[in-house]
Design a protein around this motif. Structure first.
Motif, mmCIF file in Angstrom:
data_model
loop_
_atom_site.group_PDB
_atom_site.id
_atom_site.type_symbol
_atom_site.label_atom_id
_atom_site.label_comp_id
_atom_site.label_asym_id
_atom_site.label_seq_id
_atom_site.Cartn_x
_atom_site.Cartn_y
_atom_site.Cartn_z
ATOM 1 N N UNK A 33 58.836 -0.384 14.499
ATOM 2 C CA UNK A 33 59.721 -0.960 13.475
ATOM 3 C C UNK A 33 61.152 -1.064 14.000
ATOM 4 N N UNK A 34 61.605 -0.009 14.694
ATOM 5 C CA UNK A 34 62.971 -0.013 15.212
ATOM 6 C C UNK A 34 63.169 -1.083 16.274
ATOM 7 N N UNK A 35 62.140 -1.334 17.067
ATOM 8 C CA UNK A 35 62.248 -2.318 18.147
ATOM 9 C C UNK A 35 62.135 -3.755 17.653
ATOM 10 N N UNK A 36 61.508 -3.947 16.510
ATOM 11 C CA UNK A 36 61.316 -5.308 16.009
ATOM 12 C C UNK A 36 62.391 -5.733 15.031
ATOM 13 N N UNK A 134 52.394 -3.520 24.897
ATOM 14 C CA UNK A 134 53.565 -2.649 24.806
ATOM 15 C C UNK A 134 54.187 -2.561 23.416
ATOM 16 N N UNK A 135 53.636 -3.286 22.450
ATOM 17 C CA UNK A 135 54.179 -3.172 21.106
ATOM 18 C C UNK A 135 55.467 -3.940 20.916
ATOM 19 N N UNK A 136 55.814 -4.833 21.851
ATOM 20 C CA UNK A 136 57.037 -5.614 21.719
ATOM 21 C C UNK A 136 56.746 -6.921 21.001
ATOM 22 N N UNK A 141 65.994 -10.718 25.509
ATOM 23 C CA UNK A 141 66.785 -9.508 25.472
ATOM 24 C C UNK A 141 66.359 -8.485 26.501
ATOM 25 N N UNK A 142 66.787 -7.265 26.271
ATOM 26 C CA UNK A 142 66.600 -6.182 27.231
ATOM 27 C C UNK A 142 65.147 -5.725 27.307
ATOM 28 N N UNK A 143 64.686 -5.435 28.521
ATOM 29 C CA UNK A 143 63.338 -4.908 28.700
ATOM 30 C C UNK A 143 63.300 -4.123 29.993
ATOM 31 N N UNK A 144 62.123 -3.611 30.346
ATOM 32 C CA UNK A 144 61.973 -2.863 31.590
ATOM 33 C C UNK A 144 62.232 -3.740 32.812
ATOM 34 N N UNK A 145 62.074 -5.041 32.654
ATOM 35 C CA UNK A 145 62.341 -5.930 33.786
ATOM 36 C C UNK A 145 63.834 -6.018 34.096
ATOM 37 N N UNK A 238 67.024 0.805 24.114
ATOM 38 C CA UNK A 238 65.902 -0.104 23.873
ATOM 39 C C UNK A 238 64.784 0.154 24.868
ATOM 40 N N UNK A 239 65.128 0.314 26.141
ATOM 41 C CA UNK A 239 64.124 0.584 27.170
ATOM 42 C C UNK A 239 63.405 1.897 26.902
ATOM 43 N N UNK A 240 64.159 2.916 26.511
ATOM 44 C CA UNK A 240 63.566 4.230 26.246
ATOM 45 C C UNK A 240 62.608 4.169 25.063
ATOM 46 N N UNK A 241 63.010 3.471 24.005
ATOM 47 C CA UNK A 241 62.142 3.333 22.837
ATOM 48 C C UNK A 241 60.881 2.552 23.196
ATOM 49 N N UNK A 242 61.041 1.523 23.994
ATOM 50 C CA UNK A 242 59.908 0.715 24.454
ATOM 51 C C UNK A 242 58.946 1.566 25.284
ATOM 52 N N UNK A 243 59.500 2.385 26.156
ATOM 53 C CA UNK A 243 58.700 3.270 27.009
ATOM 54 C C UNK A 243 57.943 4.310 26.174
ATOM 55 N N UNK A 244 58.619 4.945 25.228
ATOM 56 C CA UNK A 244 57.976 5.953 24.379
ATOM 57 C C UNK A 244 56.871 5.335 23.521
#
Length: 279
Positions: A33-36, A134-136, A141-145, A238-244
């Protein structure tokens, strides 16, 4: 509770695990929810990330408390599937696997962006594939790439240190396993008339073995927590939340895949699927 029985301890351990799995699912929803959200609030993301880390710290503390007398339960948990137990390292996942997940996400998201650049017409389908992994919801925007050279250097450095610490714990575990063939256990097993008999000396030796296993489990959980904490410190919010989020999806998915494989195996053998082992 004084002198708790093995069955009572195992129930406490399993209840603790079930609570953890439920919390994993809840945090996964919170992270998604936080990432979307259209506008991601870094302060709110960091607060959620901190909560997720504290969740694991609390869980590790409970595991340590419940493992003092019967630590061996954590090295082949009955509440896990066979697949999960086959992948265990010191009662959990390897801390270095967290870092390998970062690398995997970085590679997959980089490939997606390249595909977006080369085949813009197909980006919707590719985006949906990334969402599933990955749930994205978006690829902009920002990502692991977007990992910088400095971030990659720090992650690689952390990877090497983590593997070194893992190797130390693996050697300690190997030494402990070798000690089971030493006095007095081996001698007692040889001379006892009936298989399974154990005197006071043997019981003391086995209790000591369980205590050492509990210590190693606590050290392994500490390394897992330290590695996780350092990774999210290197990454942006954002990256940390995406990773978790990816880590939690992987954990929950492995549990479900393991249950599915066991159900299929039972059905192939003509048996009926057993009770739920983990939830």
């Amino acid at each position: 509770m004084e002198n708790p029985s093995s069955s009572n301890i195992e129930k406490l351990q399993q209840d603790c695990y079930n609570e953890w799995m439920c919390l994993q699912a809840k945090r996964m929803t919170d992270l998604k929810r936080a990432l979307t959200n259209g506008e991601k609030n870094e302060g709110e993301l960091r607060e959620l990330i901190r909560t997720v880390i504290e969740d694991f710290e609390d869980y590790a503390g409970k595991r340590s408390e419940h493992s003092r007398r019967f630590s061996s339960n954590y090295f082949a948990p009955t509440w896990n599937t066979c697949l999960e137990n086959a992948l265990l390292w010191m009662g959990g996942c390897r801390p270095s696997s967290f870092i390998r997940l970062v690398y995997a996400m970085c590679g997959s998201q980089t490939e997606l962006r390249l595909a977006n650049f080369l085949h813009n017409d197909n980006i919707i389908g590719l985006s949906m594939a990334l969402d599933e992994t990955h749930g994205r919801i978006d690829v902009g925007g920002e990502s692991m790439s977007d990992l910088t050279a400095e971030q990659l250097f720090k992650i690689n450095e952390l990877h090497m240190k983590t593997v070194q610490e893992e190797n130390k714990l693996t050697k300690q575990s190997a030494t402990l396993q070798e000690d089971t063939a030493d006095m007095p256990i081996a001698v007692a097993a040889f001379y006892k008339e009936r298989i399974g008999e154990a005197d006071v000396e043997v019981e003391r030796a086995l209790d000591k073995y369980e205590e050492e296993m509990a210590r190693i489990l606590a050290e392994a959980d500490k390394l897992r927590l330290t590695t996780l904490t350092k990774i999210v410190e290197i990454l942006t919010a954002v990256q940390a939340a995406d990773f978790l989020l990816a880590g939690k999806k992987l954990h929950l998915s492995m549990h479900e895949w393991g249950r599915l494989r066991e159900r299929r195996r039972l059905e192939a053998c003509g048996g009926e699927p057993g009770g739920d082992s983990g939830e």
